[in-house]
Design an enzyme around this catalytic site. Structure first.
Site, PDB file in Angstrom:
ATOM      1  N   HIS A  95       0.883  -1.185   0.000  1.00 55.57           N
ATOM      2  CA  HIS A  95       0.000   0.000   0.000  1.00 55.57           C
ATOM      3  C   HIS A  95       0.910   1.221   0.000  1.00 55.57           C
ATOM      4  O   HIS A  95       1.715   1.383  -0.907  1.00 55.57           O
ATOM      5  CB  HIS A  95      -0.917  -0.118   1.218  1.00 55.57           C
ATOM      6  CG  HIS A  95      -2.088   0.812   1.257  1.00 55.57           C
ATOM      7  ND1 HIS A  95      -2.437   1.652   0.236  1.00 55.57           N
ATOM      8  CD2 HIS A  95      -3.025   1.026   2.238  1.00 55.57           C
ATOM      9  CE1 HIS A  95      -3.520   2.349   0.568  1.00 55.57           C
ATOM     10  NE2 HIS A  95      -3.891   1.985   1.786  1.00 55.57           N
TER      11      HIS A  95
ATOM     12  N   HIS B 241      -2.076  -2.153  -9.958  1.00 54.77           N
ATOM     13  CA  HIS B 241      -3.094  -1.585  -9.080  1.00 54.77           C
ATOM     14  C   HIS B 241      -4.251  -2.551  -8.905  1.00 54.77           C
ATOM     15  O   HIS B 241      -4.570  -3.311  -9.830  1.00 54.77           O
ATOM     16  CB  HIS B 241      -3.617  -0.251  -9.651  1.00 54.77           C
ATOM     17  CG  HIS B 241      -4.259   0.566  -8.604  1.00 54.77           C
ATOM     18  ND1 HIS B 241      -5.609   0.497  -8.337  1.00 54.77           N
ATOM     19  CD2 HIS B 241      -3.733   1.430  -7.709  1.00 54.77           C
ATOM     20  CE1 HIS B 241      -5.876   1.297  -7.332  1.00 54.77           C
ATOM     21  NE2 HIS B 241      -4.768   1.888  -6.930  1.00 54.77           N
TER      22      HIS B 241
ATOM     23  N   ASP C 299       2.761   5.889  -6.631  1.00 54.86           N
ATOM     24  CA  ASP C 299       3.927   5.758  -5.759  1.00 54.86           C
ATOM     25  C   ASP C 299       5.250   5.751  -6.511  1.00 54.86           C
ATOM     26  O   ASP C 299       6.284   6.067  -5.936  1.00 54.86           O
ATOM     27  CB  ASP C 299       3.813   4.480  -4.919  1.00 54.86           C
ATOM     28  CG  ASP C 299       2.784   4.641  -3.828  1.00 54.86           C
ATOM     29  OD1 ASP C 299       2.772   5.714  -3.206  1.00 54.86           O
ATOM     30  OD2 ASP C 299       1.983   3.726  -3.615  1.00 54.86           O
TER      31      ASP C 299
HETATM   32  C1  COA Z   1      -1.110  -3.175  -6.115  1.00 55.81           C
HETATM   33  C2  COA Z   1      -1.140  -4.699  -6.207  1.00 55.81           C
HETATM   34  C3  COA Z   1      -1.105  -5.275  -4.793  1.00 55.81           C
HETATM   35  C4  COA Z   1      -2.401  -5.128  -6.944  1.00 55.81           C
HETATM   36  O1  COA Z   1      -2.403  -6.513  -6.897  1.00 55.81           O
HETATM   37  P1  COA Z   1      -3.444  -7.396  -7.734  1.00 55.81           P
HETATM   38  O2  COA Z   1      -4.769  -6.767  -7.704  1.00 55.81           O
HETATM   39  O3  COA Z   1      -3.285  -8.781  -7.248  1.00 55.81           O
HETATM   40  O4  COA Z   1      -2.832  -7.271  -9.196  1.00 55.81           O
HETATM   41  P2  COA Z   1      -3.253  -8.048 -10.468  1.00 55.81           P
HETATM   42  O5  COA Z   1      -4.344  -9.022 -10.183  1.00 55.81           O
HETATM   43  O6  COA Z   1      -3.479  -7.058 -11.519  1.00 55.81           O
HETATM   44  O7  COA Z   1      -1.941  -8.884 -10.826  1.00 55.81           O
HETATM   45  C5  COA Z   1      -1.866  -9.526 -12.071  1.00 55.81           C
HETATM   46  C6  COA Z   1      -0.527 -10.171 -12.241  1.00 55.81           C
HETATM   47  O8  COA Z   1       0.489  -9.192 -12.316  1.00 55.81           O
HETATM   48  C7  COA Z   1       1.471  -9.389 -11.329  1.00 55.81           C
HETATM   49  N1  COA Z   1       1.856  -8.127 -10.774  1.00 55.81           N
HETATM   50  C8  COA Z   1       1.017  -7.200 -10.296  1.00 55.81           C
HETATM   51  N2  COA Z   1       1.733  -6.157  -9.847  1.00 55.81           N
HETATM   52  C9  COA Z   1       3.036  -6.461 -10.071  1.00 55.81           C
HETATM   53  C10 COA Z   1       4.229  -5.777  -9.806  1.00 55.81           C
HETATM   54  N3  COA Z   1       4.212  -4.587  -9.226  1.00 55.81           N
HETATM   55  N4  COA Z   1       5.373  -6.357 -10.169  1.00 55.81           N
HETATM   56  C11 COA Z   1       5.420  -7.547 -10.764  1.00 55.81           C
HETATM   57  N5  COA Z   1       4.288  -8.255 -11.025  1.00 55.81           N
HETATM   58  C12 COA Z   1       3.123  -7.710 -10.673  1.00 55.81           C
HETATM   59  C13 COA Z   1       0.782 -10.231 -10.277  1.00 55.81           C
HETATM   60  O9  COA Z   1       1.728 -10.970  -9.509  1.00 55.81           O
HETATM   61  C14 COA Z   1      -0.109 -11.086 -11.109  1.00 55.81           C
HETATM   62  O10 COA Z   1       0.681 -12.128 -11.671  1.00 55.81           O
HETATM   63  P3  COA Z   1       0.101 -13.623 -11.772  1.00 55.81           P
HETATM   64  O11 COA Z   1      -1.167 -13.489 -12.561  1.00 55.81           O
HETATM   65  O12 COA Z   1       1.186 -14.341 -12.457  1.00 55.81           O
HETATM   66  O13 COA Z   1      -0.128 -14.050 -10.355  1.00 55.81           O
HETATM   67  C15 COA Z   1       0.080  -5.220  -7.007  1.00 55.81           C
HETATM   68  O14 COA Z   1       0.052  -4.675  -8.302  1.00 55.81           O
HETATM   69  C16 COA Z   1       1.395  -4.922  -6.328  1.00 55.81           C
HETATM   70  O15 COA Z   1       1.817  -5.651  -5.426  1.00 55.81           O
HETATM   71  N6  COA Z   1       2.074  -3.802  -6.717  1.00 55.81           N
HETATM   72  C17 COA Z   1       3.300  -3.425  -6.086  1.00 55.81           C
HETATM   73  C18 COA Z   1       3.018  -2.646  -4.814  1.00 55.81           C
HETATM   74  C19 COA Z   1       2.505  -1.260  -5.098  1.00 55.81           C
HETATM   75  O16 COA Z   1       2.992  -0.566  -5.969  1.00 55.81           O
HETATM   76  N7  COA Z   1       1.525  -0.849  -4.294  1.00 55.81           N
HETATM   77  C20 COA Z   1       0.937   0.456  -4.393  1.00 55.81           C
HETATM   78  C21 COA Z   1      -0.416   0.372  -5.026  1.00 55.81           C
HETATM   79  S1  COA Z   1      -1.061   2.019  -5.306  1.00 55.81           S
END
Ligand code: COA
Length: 371
Positions: free
Chosen positions: A218, A257, A308
């Site tokens: 987050h 996201h 971020d």
């Molecule tokens: C924000 C977050 C938790 C959303 O998670 P989510 O809703 O599960 O994301 P999605 O369902 O779109 O993910 C789809 C795929 O992309 C991957 N993915 C998503 N964000 C990723 C990232 N930042 N880096 C690498 N891979 C990522 C996931 O692991 C998933 O892979 P899989 O299908 O092989 O398991 C996730 O994107 C993340 O951890 N981002 C990094 C942290 C961050 O920047 N947080 C601030 C948010 S404002």
């Protein structure tokens, strides 16, 4: 997953709100109906906080009165100041703010649970001083007085930056506070609403929200994004490094996201600021490294930068220490949390979902000698 369950509550509408919409058409963001692009371009943080908490943009008179209140509330109660001054210099400033807000709840308890607006304004005004009291005090320095500094963003910069902030840096801070102010039912806001729904006081709601925001998935992502880009020496190194991390299935912080599917509308705005501040310093190295990371993430994963990612570059180039990035997010998001607590209280229903049980079937209790 069992019947009617959704992992991480994805896709579930957990309540009504009239504060904000996120991700309409996959990318839009509106506060009380106003597009984030308009607010970031034309408004200031104080005006946006008023809009979120009161529901309408202020008139000039209302805005003047509101800014004056926020300035008056910079003063901290003695108890809070004492506690903050005792916290060690190596504490994480998110823990410092969490402790400061908790102490405020003892020093100036909320008089009742009607609304919460007055308490919210009090806390919003005090938060930058809490951060500054610890940041300067824990290093044995005097906290800058802030006399003559009117704007919220300029006062925040004074609290978190060692040398005198430039006008451009204050404008960057103002824009970033607007972008960070509100985001519908994100994890920390949802925490604040769950807490409010039990009829806990306002401070408890904000303490819970700060704890939730601190996590790397987050708010903590901006600090992790900084650590990522700082390890690369140039754009080629960054592109190679990020490809390797993706091959190892590592998360790249500042990308993706939970709601936006096309892009994060805040990214273009903060990226513009990151570039401006870097150009002002005549140092585009980190910005170009950030762009290389962004390009690889798009090419390889079709993942876009969220707010971020470029906040990290922008804050760093404005001379702010990395551990202060997420606390700055708190100073802003408190306006959104407050709006949600007020909204929850106005039409409250205890938030209490069900769980899908996946544990063992009924078992017979064995006495301790028989296990
Ligand atoms: C924000 C977050 C938790 C959303 O998670 P989510 O809703 O599960 O994301 P999605 O369902 O779109 O993910 C789809 C795929 O992309 C991957 N993915 C998503 N964000 C990723 C990232 N930042 N880096 C690498 N891979 C990522 C996931 O692991 C998933 O892979 P899989 O299908 O092989 O398991 C996730 O994107 C993340 O951890 N981002 C990094 C942290 C961050 O920047 N947080 C601030 C948010 S404002």
């Amino acid at each position: 997953m069992g019947e009617n369950t959704a992992e991480g509550l994805r896709g579930i509408r957990a309540g009504n709100t009239s504060i904000c919409t996120v991700g309409a058409e996959g990318h839009g963001l509106h506060y009380r109906g106003y597009a984030i692009e308009d607010l970031a371009e034309n408004s200031c943080f104080e005006e946006v906080a008023y809009l979120l908490m009161k529901g309408e943009l202020p008139t000039q008179n209302q805005l003047d009165g509101w800014c004056e209140q926020l300035q008056t509330h910079r003063r901290l109660p003695g108890l809070v100041e004492d506690i903050l001054r005792r916290l060690p210099a190596d504490a994480h400033p998110m823990d410092v703010l969490r402790t400061g807000v908790s102490a405020m709840g003892i020093a100036e308890p909320e008089p009742g649970l009607e609304g919460g607006f007055e308490t919210a304004v009090r806390l919003l005004g005090a938060l930058p001083s809490m951060l500054g009291t610890w940041y300067w005090g824990s290093r044995g320095k005097d906290v800058p007085s802030g006399d003559g500094i009117e704007g919220f963003a300029a006062y925040v910069m004074l609290m978190v930056k060692d040398d005198t902030p430039s006008d451009l840096e204050c404008r960057l801070m103002d824009a970033s506070l607007i972008l960070y102010a509100e985001h519908e039912f994100n994890a920390s806001t949802f925490t604040s609403r769950v807490c409010a729904s039990t009829l806990a006081d306002f401070y408890a709601c904000i303490v819970g929200a700060i704890g939730t925001l601190s996590g790397a998935l987050h708010g903590g992502a901006n600090e992790k994004a900084m650590a990522l880009i700082q390890q690369f020496k140039d754009p080629e190194d960054a592109a190679r490094g990020v490809r390797e991390m993706l091959a190892q299935r590592k998360l790249i912080m500042g990308f993706g996201h939970g709601v936006y599917r096309v892009r994060d509308p805040r990214n273009a705005i903060i990226k513009g600021w990151a570039k401006k501040v870097s150009e002002d310093r005549n140092d585009l190295r980190l910005f170009e490294i950030s762009e290389a990371v962004e390009q690889v993430m798009w090419d390889e994963k079709r993942l876009f930068a969220n707010l971020d990612f470029y906040s990290a570059t922008a804050y760093h180039m404005a001379g702010i220490d990395t551990p202060l990035f997420t606390p700055i997010f708190v100073l802003s998001r408190t306006s959104g949390w407050a709006a949600h607590v007020i909204e929850q209280r106005a039409d409250n229903k205890l938030i209490r979902p069900l769980a899908n049980y996946i544990g063992p079937e009924q078992r017979t209790y064995l006495s301790i000698e028989d296990r």
